[in-house]
Motif scaffolding. Structure first.
Motif, PDB file in Angstrom:
ATOM      1  N   LEU A   1       0.826  -1.212   0.000  1.00 53.73           N
ATOM      2  CA  LEU A   1       0.000   0.000   0.000  1.00 53.73           C
ATOM      3  C   LEU A   1       0.854   1.254   0.000  1.00 53.73           C
ATOM      4  O   LEU A   1       0.517   2.246  -0.641  1.00 53.73           O
ATOM      5  CB  LEU A   1      -0.929  -0.013   1.213  1.00 53.73           C
ATOM      6  CG  LEU A   1      -2.013  -1.070   1.156  1.00 53.73           C
ATOM      7  CD1 LEU A   1      -2.877  -1.015   2.391  1.00 53.73           C
ATOM      8  CD2 LEU A   1      -2.873  -0.888  -0.070  1.00 53.73           C
TER       9      LEU A   1
ATOM     10  N   VAL B   1       1.930   1.763  -3.549  1.00 55.92           N
ATOM     11  CA  VAL B   1       0.819   2.257  -4.367  1.00 55.92           C
ATOM     12  C   VAL B   1       0.602   3.743  -4.098  1.00 55.92           C
ATOM     13  O   VAL B   1       0.510   4.558  -5.025  1.00 55.92           O
ATOM     14  CB  VAL B   1      -0.464   1.460  -4.063  1.00 55.92           C
ATOM     15  CG1 VAL B   1      -1.680   2.165  -4.619  1.00 55.92           C
ATOM     16  CG2 VAL B   1      -0.367   0.060  -4.631  1.00 55.92           C
ATOM     17  N   ALA B   2       0.541   4.105  -2.827  1.00 52.60           N
ATOM     18  CA  ALA B   2       0.278   5.505  -2.496  1.00 52.60           C
ATOM     19  C   ALA B   2       1.380   6.409  -3.021  1.00 52.60           C
ATOM     20  O   ALA B   2       1.111   7.453  -3.628  1.00 52.60           O
ATOM     21  CB  ALA B   2       0.126   5.649  -0.978  1.00 52.60           C
TER      22      ALA B   2
ATOM     23  N   GLY C   1       3.490   5.830  -5.449  1.00 51.03           N
ATOM     24  CA  GLY C   1       3.478   5.870  -6.904  1.00 51.03           C
ATOM     25  C   GLY C   1       2.424   6.825  -7.431  1.00 51.03           C
ATOM     26  O   GLY C   1       2.687   7.665  -8.309  1.00 51.03           O
ATOM     27  N   LEU C   2       1.206   6.716  -6.891  1.00 53.04           N
ATOM     28  CA  LEU C   2       0.134   7.589  -7.368  1.00 53.04           C
ATOM     29  C   LEU C   2       0.446   9.047  -7.057  1.00 53.04           C
ATOM     30  O   LEU C   2       0.284   9.927  -7.906  1.00 53.04           O
ATOM     31  CB  LEU C   2      -1.195   7.175  -6.728  1.00 53.04           C
ATOM     32  CG  LEU C   2      -1.749   5.829  -7.174  1.00 53.04           C
ATOM     33  CD1 LEU C   2      -2.998   5.496  -6.380  1.00 53.04           C
ATOM     34  CD2 LEU C   2      -2.066   5.835  -8.648  1.00 53.04           C
ATOM     35  N   CYS C   3       0.878   9.306  -5.837  1.00 57.23           N
ATOM     36  CA  CYS C   3       1.163  10.698  -5.469  1.00 57.23           C
ATOM     37  C   CYS C   3       2.296  11.263  -6.307  1.00 57.23           C
ATOM     38  O   CYS C   3       2.208  12.395  -6.802  1.00 57.23           O
ATOM     39  CB  CYS C   3       1.518  10.780  -3.980  1.00 57.23           C
ATOM     40  SG  CYS C   3       0.110  10.495  -2.928  1.00 57.23           S
ATOM     41  N   TRP C   4       3.333  10.469  -6.502  1.00 51.97           N
ATOM     42  CA  TRP C   4       4.464  10.962  -7.289  1.00 51.97           C
ATOM     43  C   TRP C   4       4.021  11.293  -8.711  1.00 51.97           C
ATOM     44  O   TRP C   4       4.398  12.322  -9.269  1.00 51.97           O
ATOM     45  CB  TRP C   4       5.578   9.909  -7.305  1.00 51.97           C
ATOM     46  CG  TRP C   4       6.696  10.313  -8.206  1.00 51.97           C
ATOM     47  CD1 TRP C   4       7.758  11.111  -7.888  1.00 51.97           C
ATOM     48  CD2 TRP C   4       6.843   9.982  -9.586  1.00 51.97           C
ATOM     49  NE1 TRP C   4       8.573  11.297  -8.978  1.00 51.97           N
ATOM     50  CE2 TRP C   4       8.027  10.608 -10.047  1.00 51.97           C
ATOM     51  CE3 TRP C   4       6.104   9.222 -10.484  1.00 51.97           C
ATOM     52  CZ2 TRP C   4       8.486  10.492 -11.353  1.00 51.97           C
ATOM     53  CZ3 TRP C   4       6.560   9.114 -11.791  1.00 51.97           C
ATOM     54  CH2 TRP C   4       7.734   9.736 -12.214  1.00 51.97           C
ATOM     55  N   LEU C   5       3.194  10.393  -9.279  1.00 47.09           N
ATOM     56  CA  LEU C   5       2.752  10.615 -10.652  1.00 47.09           C
ATOM     57  C   LEU C   5       1.931  11.890 -10.757  1.00 47.09           C
ATOM     58  O   LEU C   5       2.109  12.711 -11.666  1.00 47.09           O
ATOM     59  CB  LEU C   5       1.930   9.413 -11.118  1.00 47.09           C
ATOM     60  CG  LEU C   5       1.550   9.412 -12.587  1.00 47.09           C
ATOM     61  CD1 LEU C   5       2.782   9.400 -13.444  1.00 47.09           C
ATOM     62  CD2 LEU C   5       0.677   8.211 -12.902  1.00 47.09           C
ATOM     63  N   LEU C   6       1.008  12.070  -9.813  1.00 48.42           N
ATOM     64  CA  LEU C   6       0.183  13.270  -9.876  1.00 48.42           C
ATOM     65  C   LEU C   6       1.004  14.527  -9.632  1.00 48.42           C
ATOM     66  O   LEU C   6       0.701  15.595 -10.142  1.00 48.42           O
ATOM     67  CB  LEU C   6      -0.948  13.173  -8.839  1.00 48.42           C
ATOM     68  CG  LEU C   6      -2.035  12.173  -9.189  1.00 48.42           C
ATOM     69  CD1 LEU C   6      -2.952  11.953  -8.001  1.00 48.42           C
ATOM     70  CD2 LEU C   6      -2.848  12.653 -10.374  1.00 48.42           C
TER      71      LEU C   6
ATOM     72  N   LEU D   1      -1.405  17.105  -7.748  1.00 43.64           N
ATOM     73  CA  LEU D   1      -1.558  16.564  -6.399  1.00 43.64           C
ATOM     74  C   LEU D   1      -2.228  17.590  -5.504  1.00 43.64           C
ATOM     75  O   LEU D   1      -1.626  18.159  -4.605  1.00 43.64           O
ATOM     76  CB  LEU D   1      -0.182  16.179  -5.846  1.00 43.64           C
ATOM     77  CG  LEU D   1      -0.249  15.265  -4.629  1.00 43.64           C
ATOM     78  CD1 LEU D   1      -0.945  13.969  -4.980  1.00 43.64           C
ATOM     79  CD2 LEU D   1       1.145  14.996  -4.113  1.00 43.64           C
TER      80      LEU D   1
ATOM     81  N   VAL E   1      -6.220   9.369  -2.640  1.00 45.34           N
ATOM     82  CA  VAL E   1      -5.249   8.277  -2.558  1.00 45.34           C
ATOM     83  C   VAL E   1      -5.269   7.662  -1.163  1.00 45.34           C
ATOM     84  O   VAL E   1      -5.215   6.445  -0.989  1.00 45.34           O
ATOM     85  CB  VAL E   1      -3.839   8.784  -2.922  1.00 45.34           C
ATOM     86  CG1 VAL E   1      -2.807   7.715  -2.660  1.00 45.34           C
ATOM     87  CG2 VAL E   1      -3.788   9.210  -4.374  1.00 45.34           C
TER      88      VAL E   1
ATOM     89  N   VAL F   1      -6.113   3.723  -0.154  1.00 44.02           N
ATOM     90  CA  VAL F   1      -5.209   2.857   0.596  1.00 44.02           C
ATOM     91  C   VAL F   1      -5.882   2.311   1.853  1.00 44.02           C
ATOM     92  O   VAL F   1      -5.790   1.120   2.171  1.00 44.02           O
ATOM     93  CB  VAL F   1      -3.934   3.659   0.929  1.00 44.02           C
ATOM     94  CG1 VAL F   1      -3.162   3.008   2.034  1.00 44.02           C
ATOM     95  CG2 VAL F   1      -3.066   3.795  -0.304  1.00 44.02           C
TER      96      VAL F   1
ATOM     97  N   ILE G   1       2.526   3.316 -14.629  1.00 36.79           N
ATOM     98  CA  ILE G   1       1.679   3.255 -13.432  1.00 36.79           C
ATOM     99  C   ILE G   1       0.209   3.063 -13.786  1.00 36.79           C
ATOM    100  O   ILE G   1      -0.439   2.149 -13.264  1.00 36.79           O
ATOM    101  CB  ILE G   1       1.917   4.486 -12.528  1.00 36.79           C
ATOM    102  CG1 ILE G   1       3.337   4.438 -11.983  1.00 36.79           C
ATOM    103  CG2 ILE G   1       0.911   4.533 -11.409  1.00 36.79           C
ATOM    104  CD1 ILE G   1       3.675   5.563 -11.039  1.00 36.79           C
TER     105      ILE G   1
END
Lengths: 227, 105, 479
Positions: free
Chosen positions: A22, A25-26, A28-33, B4, B12, B16, C208
């Protein structure tokens, strides 16, 4: 529930692995955004085409004109879910407790209001926030209030079984979508000028269906009168 | 343009949290709730990640909410039937234990 | 005649007709079976018409609502879509005819089955022709929810558990897929697959979202180690439902995975090798578990777990001659649909005859139900990859691809898998030839049921012969 656990139990290992997953995942998503440039989105295209479609509210235009096919399938999802829930068995009986007088009093005040609000939401969807789903949900809430207070609505309508209401939305949508295909038009391509009318027809039927389906889902099974 | 936003970050986080509970909780209604929380998280990211209000994500979220409500309804009806038929609202392999150990809290 | 064929919007009708049929069957519960069967024939007809359109006219695009991407939603039918539609039409018709007879004794089940089955079919036809990632999400949900309801139709405790687990996994998979859609929209500003394929550059900004979508789809396909939900769901459903689930529903998610893979063409060695390895594990694990099963339906369900593994072996093999590897995988998927469908239908007939599905207790089925046993055996031939079946063609293409690149471990996996498949099929056949120690009741099974299973199995074998005409359909689809 108290149990003895030693550290090698799958519980701790599983929790550790899940926590790591988790976190990845978190991050990765935050970095991408955070880092990737965002594209401008379709807002401008919608506004440009809104004039052509005749619907002032962009969300309604997207829902019922540009991406109406998605909405059609989504109503199919609702309908098929109701069929599935009905297939599970007869409706479970609620606790037979007399409804509280507060609920009954609130009913008398809220339900007529809700009917008006539903009609307004349906009508205003063309220009401001509103539309079939919002109106249908309000009507469904009315249905839930009826169920909870043990009353039956006296509408003076013919004694049609509930399934007509369930089917109405998707059926109307499909019929309109197919019927407009006359002059070399595509599925769901409204003739110019009649967009607003057809959308209103579809939304009205959808409101009824959404209300019946949501209330039916709340009941949780097949009502007594349905085979 | 930075995607973000607070909304996206919250989304996000919900995703999670929901996934954590979905895997580790045994009670079926808790699992259904976890899925709902995850769904809300995804919708929040969808609508909240951009800066300008964009009608297409809003329409997508309306569709998504309707689909999620339908799925939740089916899930809850199934949970009811399972509870009636088998006496406990859990799946067989989860019966012996709730993986979130109560005495750790 | 050709004008009428070419002009009519068969792509749309393939989706609209089953939806209308489902509504009508729901509205008229006492006539549900008749309406359902007519709806099934019409849906199959429309799907085959799309196949003809694509064969004679090439790939087609349809702009729903007249708007066109990126504002509107497009439909797209090329050789791969047409092949999947035809597969659904063939298996769907057989299952429908079978179900008409199979359910004849339970009017309750009848009126529930047909609307749900037609909704499932509509979802499949919509999935195979969709070219918009969010539209695909909605079709995935329609497919999943209808399938879950069909599993729960059996009504028993195990069926309800199986349905619940399937629902939870399916929803998790859909959410993972939706995360990918959300990211792709925000990064590229469109939901249309073709446009996304052009705009996406690669790197982590593609990895991703694509990773999220693939993870979700793997859950829905039931690839090892995400397969745990599959045997209980497919094993406890009624025979026609199991045939639909193993034959068609899992192929929908696999088709979507392929479509995403072909659109975005992800580079890198890691992911294909990972997918291939998971596929290899699935082949071994599924086959070994199938050998250990005591109940026929569960054996066939674990066989699905194993067979799905084969499909993924194409991923690491697609480097040198993509058309060969992907063609083999797709052909294997189509053959599996027919063969597994036939196997489940035959198993249903055998169960109805003896009143049970214990493999060890199969009592001289060869005498009592030769047709069903022949169907089972023919289906097993295709699954094991023996010539001259469709399964053989698919496996042969994959083996060729592996040997040509010197990647013999994958070839070894397939050969060993074939041996294991033959083992568990012959195990069933062995018991079917012998007398059982206990006496069992004996019911009459309508001939229609046996014949549909046999014809479907013959179809799986026939696929081996029509391969030279069928495989060129995939030209231009594969990267």
């Amino acid at each position: 529930m108290q149990t003895e656990r030693d550290p090698c139990e799958p519980g701790v290992v599983l929790r550790g692995m899940l926590a790591v997953l988790l976190a990845c995942v978190a991050c990765g998503l935050c970095w991408l955004l955070w880092s990737a440039p965002l594209a401008p989105g379709l807002g401008d295209a919608v506004r440009a085409a809104s004039a052509q479609s005749g619907i002032a509210n962009p969300v309604t235009a997207v829902l019922l004109d540009f991406r109406g096919y998605d909405t059609l399938l989504e109503i199919a999802v609702m309908t098929s879910t109701l069929v599935g829930v009905w297939a599970l068995g007869p409706a479970p009986k609620l606790h037979e407790r007399p409804p509280s007088p507060v609920l009954l009093g609130l009913d008398s005040a809220l339900i007529p209001f809700a009917a008006v609000i539903c009609g307004y939401l349906l009508w205003v969807g063309a220009t401001r926030a509103g539309g079939a789903f919002q109106a249908g949900s309000v009507l469904a809430a009315t249905g839930v209030l009826f169920i909870l207070s043990g009353r039956r609505p006296r509408l003076g309508l013919p004694d049609a079984p509930m399934r007509w209401g369930v089917v109405l939305g998707l059926a109307t949508f499909l019929v309109v979508a197919l019927a407009v295909m006359g002059d070399g038009r595509q599925f769901l391509e409204y003739p110019p000028g009649s967009t607003k009318t057809l959308i209103l027809v579809i939304e009205a039927a959808a409101t009824v269906s959404i209300a019946v389906i949501l209330a039916g889902l709340f009941i949780g099974g097949r009502p007594d009168r349905e085979p | 343009m930075n995607g973000l936003t607070v909304f996206a970050l919250t989304g996000v986080g919900l995703l999670v949290i929901g996934l954590w509970a979905l895997v580790l909780r045994a009670h079926l209604i808790r699992k259904v709730l976890a899925l709902n929380v995850m769904g809300s998280g995804v919708f929040l990211v969808l609508v909240g990640a951009g800066a300008a209000p964009d009608p297409v994500p809003q329409a997508m979220v309306i569709t998504g909410i309707v689909v999620t409500v339908s799925a939740t309804a089916l899930a809850l009806a199934l949970v009811l039937r399972i509870d009636t038929a088998t006496g406990k609202p859990t799946l067989p392999e989860d019966r012996e234990r709730d993986l979130m150990d109560e005495h750790w809290q | 005649m050709t004008d009428w064929l070419a002009e009519a919007p068969w792509m749309l009708l393939a989706i609209a007709l089953p939806l209308l049929g489902a509504l009508l069957a729901f509205l008229r519960p006492h006539r549900a079976a008749m309406i359902g069967l007519i709806g099934a024939f019409m849906s199959a007809g429309a799907a085959l018409a799309v196949l003809l359109q694509v064969v004679f006219g090439g790939p087609r695009q349809y702009e729903v609502g007249g708007w066109g991407a990126p504002l509107g939603i497009n439909l797209w039918a090329d050789g791969l879509s047409a092949m999947m539609l035809a597969m659904t039409a063939v298996v769907g018709t057989a299952v429908s005819i079978y179900a008409r007879v199979y359910l004849a004794d339970s009017p309750n089940k009848v009126r529930r089955f047909w609307p749900l089955w037609l909704f499932t079919w509509a979802a499949l036809n919509a999935l195979f022709q969709a070219a918009d990632v969010f539209n695909l999400y909605v079709t995935l949900e329609l497919l999943g929810l209808s399938a879950v309801a069909l599993v729960a139709l059996t009504g028993t405790g195990p069926a309800l558990w199986g349905a619940m687990r399937y629902l939870l996994v399916s929803l998790l998979g859909s959410l993972a897929y939706l995360v990918g859609v959300v990211l792709l929209y925000h990064l590229h500003g469109t939901l249309d697959l073709t446009l996304l394929g052009e705009r996406a550059d690669g790197g982590l900004a593609l990895a991703i979202p694509l990773g999220a979508m693939i993870a979700g789809l793997l859950l829905k396909i039931g690839l090892f180690p995400f397969h745990v939900w599959l045997p209980p769901a497919h094993g406890s459903a009624r025979a026609p439902v199991s045939a639909v689930l193993s034959g068609l529903v899992v192929k929908g998610a696999f088709y979507l995975l392929l479509r995403l893979w072909f659109t975005f063409s992800p580079e890198g060695e890691g992911l294909p090798i990972l997918l291939g390895s998971l596929g290899a594990f699935a082949v071994f694990w599924g086959s070994i578990q199938a050998l250990r099963q005591e109940r026929l339906k569960l054996l066939v369900a674990y066989s699905t777990v194993a067979q799905l593994g084969y499909l993924f072996i194409a991923f690491p093999l697609a480097g040198m001659d993509p058309a060969l590897a992907w063609g083999g995988s797709i052909y294997l998927a189509v053959s599996h649909a027919l063969a597994k469908g036939a196997m489940f239908l035959a198993a249903g007939s055998i169960m109805m005859q003896g009143g049970h599905d214990e493999i060890a207790e199969l009592d001289r089925v060869v005498d009592r139900m030769p047709l069903s046993l022949a169907a089972f055996a023919l289906a097993g031939i295709s699954l094991a990859g023996l010539p001259p079946s469709g399964g053989f063609v698919g496996k042969w293409m994959l083996l060729q691809s592996a040997m040509a690149q010197g990647l013999w471990p994958w070839a070894l996996v397939m050969i060993v898998g074939g041996v294991l498949t033959a083992s568990y099929v012959f195990r069933v056949l062995g018991f079917a030839f012998t007398r059982s120690p206990h006496a069992h009741e004996s019911h009459n099974v309508p001939h229609t049921m046996e014949w549909t299973a046999l014809l479907l199995a013959l179809g799986a074998v026939l696929l081996g012969f029509v391969a030279p005409w069928a495989l060129p359909l995939l030209d231009g689809v594969l990267p």
